[in-house]
Design an enzyme around this catalytic site. Sequence first.
Site, PDB file in Angstrom:
ATOM      1  N   HIS A 144      -0.281   4.837   7.176  1.00  0.00           N
ATOM      2  CA  HIS A 144       0.448   5.385   6.028  1.00  0.00           C
ATOM      3  C   HIS A 144       0.922   6.808   6.263  1.00  0.00           C
ATOM      4  O   HIS A 144       0.149   7.642   6.730  1.00  0.00           O
ATOM      5  CB  HIS A 144      -0.455   5.316   4.782  1.00  0.00           C
ATOM      6  CG  HIS A 144      -0.948   3.934   4.520  1.00  0.00           C
ATOM      7  ND1 HIS A 144      -2.209   3.513   4.882  1.00  0.00           N
ATOM      8  CD2 HIS A 144      -0.324   2.862   3.990  1.00  0.00           C
ATOM      9  CE1 HIS A 144      -2.342   2.227   4.553  1.00  0.00           C
ATOM     10  NE2 HIS A 144      -1.206   1.807   4.018  1.00  0.00           N
TER      11      HIS A 144
ATOM     12  N   SER B 222       0.814  -1.220   0.000  1.00  0.00           N
ATOM     13  CA  SER B 222       0.000   0.000   0.000  1.00  0.00           C
ATOM     14  C   SER B 222       0.845   1.267   0.000  1.00  0.00           C
ATOM     15  O   SER B 222       0.347   2.333  -0.360  1.00  0.00           O
ATOM     16  CB  SER B 222      -0.933   0.006   1.216  1.00  0.00           C
ATOM     17  OG  SER B 222      -0.189  -0.118   2.406  1.00  0.00           O
TER      18      SER B 222
ATOM     19  N   ASP C  19      -3.092   8.347   7.720  1.00  0.00           N
ATOM     20  CA  ASP C  19      -4.068   7.528   8.460  1.00  0.00           C
ATOM     21  C   ASP C  19      -3.290   6.746   9.512  1.00  0.00           C
ATOM     22  O   ASP C  19      -2.190   7.148   9.884  1.00  0.00           O
ATOM     23  CB  ASP C  19      -4.898   6.644   7.502  1.00  0.00           C
ATOM     24  CG  ASP C  19      -4.053   5.658   6.695  1.00  0.00           C
ATOM     25  OD1 ASP C  19      -2.923   5.352   7.120  1.00  0.00           O
ATOM     26  OD2 ASP C  19      -4.531   5.190   5.641  1.00  0.00           O
TER      27      ASP C  19
END
Length: 356
Positions: free
Chosen positions: A323, A36, A320
């Site tokens: 990340h 991600s 978040d």
Amino acid sequence: MKKAVVLFFLLVVTSIELLQVHGEPQVPCYFIFGDSLADDGNNNLLPTLAKANYEPYGVDFPEGPTGRFCNGRTIVDILAEMMGFDDYIPPFATANGTEILKGVNYASGGAGILNETGQTSGARICMDEQLNNHQVTVSSIVSMLGSSQSATEYLNKCFYSVGMGDNDYINNYFQPDYYPSSLLYTPEQFAKVLIEQFSQQIETLYNYGARKIVLFGVGMLGCTPNAISVYGTNGSTCVEFMNYESSFFNVELKSLVDDLNTEMPDATFIYVDAVKLAEDVIAAAFNVTTVGCCEVEELTGLCIPNQTPCQNRSEYAFWDSFHPSEAANLISAIGAYSVIFPSEFYTRDKSLVAEL
Ligand SMILES: *[C@@H]1O[C@H](CO)[C@@H](O)[C@H](O)[C@H]1NC(C)=O
Ligand SMILES: *[C@@H]1O[C@H](CO)[C@@H](O)[C@H](O)[C@H]1NC(C)=O
Ligand SMILES: *[C@@H]1O[C@H](CO)[C@@H](O)[C@H](O)[C@H]1NC(C)=O
Ligand SMILES: *[C@@H]1O[C@H](CO)[C@@H](O)[C@H](O)[C@H]1NC(C)=O
Ligand SMILES: *[C@@H]1O[C@H](CO)[C@@H](O)[C@H](O)[C@H]1NC(C)=O
């Protein structure tokens, strides 16, 4: 000393626009493998909780939400810019036509070196599958260029980055309720299991013609807002056992990179120490480091859809619960770039100072 380091980064970060090269990129093509931290839309159509193609993701990105797990650009986006590419590298999920000649991004949120890593969040494209997708790209390039020899010559010139392993800890080893790995292996043994499979995967990439390969280690996994909220820090800044147990991966990876450089002298392998990049972010002294900028879902640690995020994103190290913010990514990308292209970085740094 610390002030100087921070000032240095602020100068470089605010002047990142000036760093862009005009004319040809440093390499003709860039292929990206990862999770991600690098995904730019590959998970959008997959049945998974690990998705970021909704607001407020992309609030600072020109195209808005794209599937990037960030308010703005990821580290690989910034690296592509610094290398002189005019566009970001397209996700495999939608890349088509001749644009694949500039490179493809195969990264997928939740993915790891091991196939089973990340399965609790749903579908994801693990490293083996990312390599299968690369094989599809290679075949298309062979058709486009007319022969496998010209395709190989072309692919030899491209730049490749692989950032894998974070999820093999976060979404595997550190989840004993769902994955048996921590019961089966000590941290030292688990790192060896990962590196054994990873070395085969990197060899596969080499066999597809890759000759300039950057391998990112795992970051400070115990310093994410999620880790801190789940475990607490017991007086420390981060969850120390996570940083400690995952550190064996980096030790093994570094020695794998040394071995690869010896065994495959016609290729260059570069190890990028993601802990060092995280230390640079820490040194930049963001105002807020223990919570992310957006309000998150408790289950996933990802932003709650359509909530208004914090006002000033550049005061937050994290976007978040997992990340980094774009502001943190800028610092990491500059650190990575200085390791990958040390001479260019030096020259540009001087010209940058001159321009200021
Ligand atoms: C290629 O992809 C772009 C962006 O996803 C899309 O707009 C375009 O229609 C596609 N072209 C073809 C020939 O599929
Ligand atoms: C992982 O999945 C790929 C493709 O589905 C398969 O080729 C490979 O053998 C699997 N690896 C392991 C270790 O199960
Ligand atoms: C907290 O740290 C102290 C001192 O390092 C240690 O003795 C104790 O076991 C730790 N507690 C937890 C819950 O980790
Ligand atoms: C964040 O840190 C900067 C630099 O130290 C400071 O100028 C600013 O006032 C801080 N912002 C907040 C909201 O605390
Ligand atoms: C946002 O925060 C950064 C870092 O503290 C600061 O330099 C900048 O002035 C702030 N911007 C606004 C609009 O408050």
